[in-house]
Design an enzyme around this catalytic site. Structure first.
Site, PDB file in Angstrom:
ATOM      1  CB  CYS A 153      -1.101 -13.108  -6.184  1.00  0.00           C
ATOM      2  SG  CYS A 153      -1.458 -14.550  -5.203  1.00  0.00           S
ATOM      3  CB  CYS A 199      -0.888  -0.013   1.245  1.00  0.00           C
ATOM      4  SG  CYS A 199      -1.889   1.490   1.450  1.00  0.00           S
TER       5      CYS A 199
END
Length: 134
Positions: A120, A95
């Site tokens: 993924c 992130c």
């Protein structure tokens, strides 16, 4: 705005399992995450900081055991780190807002997606916000 917190602060906010994956780059076991087979329309946010990262529009069935997306919401929402752990050459996805581990991105696997990429992502790294809840 980038979020900077100590491990102690993150431990207070996250469960032990969330902390292990999000802050220590762990991985949940395949086919155990809550979003592996989810078809709900909505957005996927970082479980640590709530930054919007992916949408259901880019989620696809890869049958790999983790939720898969072919692109983030925008490139500035994630950052990439070359990961050479476990004797593999991979690209870690984090992130961009809080630097939490999300999963890995793979290219050239032959999925019929517009980007030929598979993000993924660990279910435990995400929170799904259904479109009808916005």
């Amino acid at each position: 705005m980038t979020i900077n917190k100590t491990d102690e602060q993150w431990r207070e906010e996250l469960s032990a399992e969330e902390f292990q994956v999000l802050r220590k780059a762990g991985t949940e076991r395949p086919y155990t995450g809550e979003y592996v087979d989810t078809k709900t329309v909505g957005s996927y946010r970082c479980r640590a900081c709530e930054a919007e990262l992916f949408t259901s529009d880019t989620k696809f069935d890869s049958h790999c055991g983790w939720p898969s997306f072919y692109a983030p919401l925008a490139e500035d929402r994630v950052r990439y780190i070359h990961d050479r752990t476990l004797g593999m050459e991979r690209v870690e996805v984090r992130c961009a807002n809080c630097d939490s581990h999300l999963g890995h991105v793979f290219e050239g696997e032959g999925y019929g997606t517009p980007t030929d990429q598979r993000y993924c992502i660990n279910s435990i790294s995400l929170t799904l916000v259904p479109a009808d809840d916005k």
